[in-house]
Structures are given as C-alpha cells and as structure tokens.
Design a protein around this motif. Structure first.
Motif, PDB file in Angstrom:
ATOM      1  N   GLY A 104       0.840  -1.194   0.000  1.00 50.86           N
ATOM      2  CA  GLY A 104       0.000   0.000   0.000  1.00 50.86           C
ATOM      3  C   GLY A 104       0.873   1.241   0.000  1.00 50.86           C
ATOM      4  O   GLY A 104       1.783   1.372   0.824  1.00 50.86           O
ATOM      5  N   LEU A 105       0.622   2.144  -0.952  1.00 54.08           N
ATOM      6  CA  LEU A 105       1.408   3.375  -1.060  1.00 54.08           C
ATOM      7  C   LEU A 105       0.547   4.572  -0.675  1.00 54.08           C
ATOM      8  O   LEU A 105      -0.519   4.795  -1.248  1.00 54.08           O
ATOM      9  CB  LEU A 105       1.934   3.540  -2.483  1.00 54.08           C
ATOM     10  N   THR A 106       1.006   5.337   0.312  1.00 55.26           N
ATOM     11  CA  THR A 106       0.283   6.521   0.774  1.00 55.26           C
ATOM     12  C   THR A 106       1.274   7.666   0.944  1.00 55.26           C
ATOM     13  O   THR A 106       2.219   7.573   1.745  1.00 55.26           O
ATOM     14  CB  THR A 106      -0.426   6.256   2.120  1.00 55.26           C
ATOM     15  N   SER A 107       1.071   8.740   0.185  1.00 50.40           N
ATOM     16  CA  SER A 107       1.933   9.927   0.251  1.00 50.40           C
ATOM     17  C   SER A 107       3.409   9.575   0.109  1.00 50.40           C
ATOM     18  O   SER A 107       4.273  10.090   0.826  1.00 50.40           O
ATOM     19  CB  SER A 107       1.702  10.668   1.580  1.00 50.40           C
ATOM     20  N   GLY A 108       3.700   8.651  -0.815  1.00 51.07           N
ATOM     21  CA  GLY A 108       5.083   8.285  -1.097  1.00 51.07           C
ATOM     22  C   GLY A 108       5.668   7.255  -0.153  1.00 51.07           C
ATOM     23  O   GLY A 108       6.819   6.852  -0.323  1.00 51.07           O
ATOM     24  N   LYS A 109       4.905   6.826   0.840  1.00 53.93           N
ATOM     25  CA  LYS A 109       5.392   5.835   1.787  1.00 53.93           C
ATOM     26  C   LYS A 109       4.685   4.498   1.551  1.00 53.93           C
ATOM     27  O   LYS A 109       3.455   4.453   1.515  1.00 53.93           O
ATOM     28  CB  LYS A 109       5.173   6.297   3.225  1.00 53.93           C
ATOM     29  N   ALA A 110       5.483   3.451   1.396  1.00 56.35           N
ATOM     30  CA  ALA A 110       4.929   2.131   1.085  1.00 56.35           C
ATOM     31  C   ALA A 110       5.070   1.182   2.267  1.00 56.35           C
ATOM     32  O   ALA A 110       6.003   1.301   3.074  1.00 56.35           O
ATOM     33  CB  ALA A 110       5.639   1.539  -0.128  1.00 56.35           C
ATOM     34  N   THR A 111       4.129   0.258   2.368  1.00 53.00           N
ATOM     35  CA  THR A 111       4.225  -0.782   3.394  1.00 53.00           C
ATOM     36  C   THR A 111       5.278  -1.796   2.976  1.00 53.00           C
ATOM     37  O   THR A 111       5.600  -1.928   1.793  1.00 53.00           O
ATOM     38  CB  THR A 111       2.867  -1.493   3.574  1.00 53.00           C
ATOM     39  N   ALA A 112       5.812  -2.503   3.940  1.00 53.01           N
ATOM     40  CA  ALA A 112       6.894  -3.454   3.667  1.00 53.01           C
ATOM     41  C   ALA A 112       6.361  -4.845   3.359  1.00 53.01           C
ATOM     42  O   ALA A 112       5.252  -5.213   3.746  1.00 53.01           O
ATOM     43  CB  ALA A 112       7.837  -3.518   4.862  1.00 53.01           C
ATOM     44  N   VAL A 113       7.159  -5.606   2.635  1.00 54.87           N
ATOM     45  CA  VAL A 113       6.882  -7.018   2.361  1.00 54.87           C
ATOM     46  C   VAL A 113       8.138  -7.796   2.721  1.00 54.87           C
ATOM     47  O   VAL A 113       9.256  -7.367   2.418  1.00 54.87           O
ATOM     48  CB  VAL A 113       6.522  -7.250   0.877  1.00 54.87           C
ATOM     49  N   THR A 114       7.964  -8.938   3.370  1.00 58.92           N
ATOM     50  CA  THR A 114       9.103  -9.759   3.765  1.00 58.92           C
ATOM     51  C   THR A 114       9.174 -11.008   2.894  1.00 58.92           C
ATOM     52  O   THR A 114       8.223 -11.793   2.835  1.00 58.92           O
ATOM     53  CB  THR A 114       8.997 -10.178   5.248  1.00 58.92           C
TER      54      THR A 114
END
Length: 232
Positions: A104-114
């Motif tokens: 998920g990308l919000t205001s240029g910040k993405a959630t991480a995936v392992t």
C-alpha cells in the motif's frame, strides 16, 4: 399413473393450466388430505394396489427426508458463516502476519513485504507492479543471504517520480550460484482495522487497502510481549 400424480391430476382437473402448475408444487401438508379424499372416493370395484400404494408412500417419505436434509445443510452454512464472523472480530486491533505480496502506497510511503529465501542467492531482483500488472520499478538487491529479507519500496518509478497512492504488488526473482531460479515466499504485516465480506467469505483489513483471508494468516504478533522482551 402413480397415486401421487393421480392425486395431483384429480385436484387440478377442473382448473386451468396455471392451477395445474400450482398443484404440482403442493407440499407434504396438502398431500395427506388429498390421499384421504382419494381413498374415500375410490372405485370399490377397482381399489388401490397395496404394493404401489406402499411404494408411493416410501417415495413421499424419501422426498420429505431430502427436504429436511437440505434445510439442515442451509442451517449449518448459516452457523458456519456466523462463527467465521465472530472469529474475524476477535482479530480486530491485533497485528498479524499473512501470506501476500500487496504493497500500500500513501503519500510516497509504502508498506513493507518480507521475502523468505531458501538459500543464499547470487542475484535478487524485486519488481513493483501497478494495478494493471505493469512493472513500474525494478530494484536490484544483489547477492542476498538466505532467510527473511524485508523489502520496502521508496514509492518511485524508474524516473524517480513518486507514484500515485494505491495498491501495488511486488515479486522477487532470485537465482543461486548455479543460475537456478529460486522460489521465494512473501508475507506482509499489519494491524487489523476492519472486516470485509465478499462472496460469503470474510477478509481482514490490515490497512492501506490490503485484505487477507483467514487461511493466509501465518502469525499473530504479540506486540506487548515484544516490547517487554526489549526492555528486559
């Protein structure tokens, strides 16, 4: 003609085709009164045959049992759906880990995936794809050690432009020292904030437009225990 059919035929003989259609859908409550009426008005010189009479009753009994079984199955499905909903509610507010590759990308910040590599890799590339399946960025991680590899996209495309907010997918391609492609599994984490129902199944909302099914949950993270361990 069978006795059930003859009863239905006699009851609808004086009506139109529409009334005949209605009589064919008569249930068990209407069957017995019709049967008694038929017995009362049968021809004494040509009474019902016992064998056929018993066969018709057995046929009707089987139909009744099938109806009850269908009703029971429907009730079980309803109970199962309720239990699934109650189970989903218990996850609200908890941080979970689940199989998946959504970002998920919000205001240029993405959630991480392992990602989890089965062994050391010689090359390791991570592709970021948009909702149309188009690759918007490829990140080269180089040689990577076996085990868990956390990847966080910077939210930019090949030209350094920040992508639009939304959901993206990531896929890792890794090869070993012999250039054999390795299969890497991926998980994502998030705190359950809600529940969504789709096609009779419930999915947990872990934020940033990411949803996971019960079967995809791999771990429930106890943040309280983690915090106390760090402080000790």
């Amino acid at each position: 003609m069978s006795y059930i059919n003859s009863l239905l035929g006699n009851s609808g003989s004086s009506g139109s085709s529409s009334s005949t259609t209605k009589t064919k859908s008569l249930g068990q409550d209407a069957f017995l009164p019709l049967l008694v009426t038929h017995l009362q008005h049968q021809n004494p010189l040509s009474p019902m045959d016992d064998k056929e009479f018993v066969a018709e009753l057995a046929q009707f009994s089987s139909l009744e049992q099938l109806t009850e079984i269908n009703t029971g199955i429907g009730n079980l499905a309803s109970i199962g759906e309720t239990q699934q909903l109650m189970g989903a509610v218990n996850f609200i507010g908890k941080k979970i880990e689940a199989t998946g590759s959504a970002v998920g990308l919000t205001s240029g910040k993405a959630t991480a995936v392992t990602f989890t590599l089965p062994k050391d890799s010689e090359t390791c590339l991570v592709n970021v794809l948009d909702s149309a399946g188009q690759t918007v960025r490829t990140v080269d991680l180089g040689a990577t050690k076996a085990g868990e590899v956390e990847f966080t996209w910077d939210g930019k495309d090949y030209n350094g432009n920040v992508m639009k907010d939304g959901q993206y997918q990531v896929a890792m391609t890794a090869t070993d020292a012999d250039s054999n492609v390795m299969k890497a599994t991926s998980t994502m984490t998030g705190t359950v904030t809600g529940i969504k129902q789709e096609k009779g199944a419930y999915y947990l909302d872990i934020g940033h437009d990411r949803y996971v099914a019960f079967t995809d949950i791999t771990n429930v993270i106890n943040e309280t225990s983690s915090s106390s361990d760090k402080g000790s």
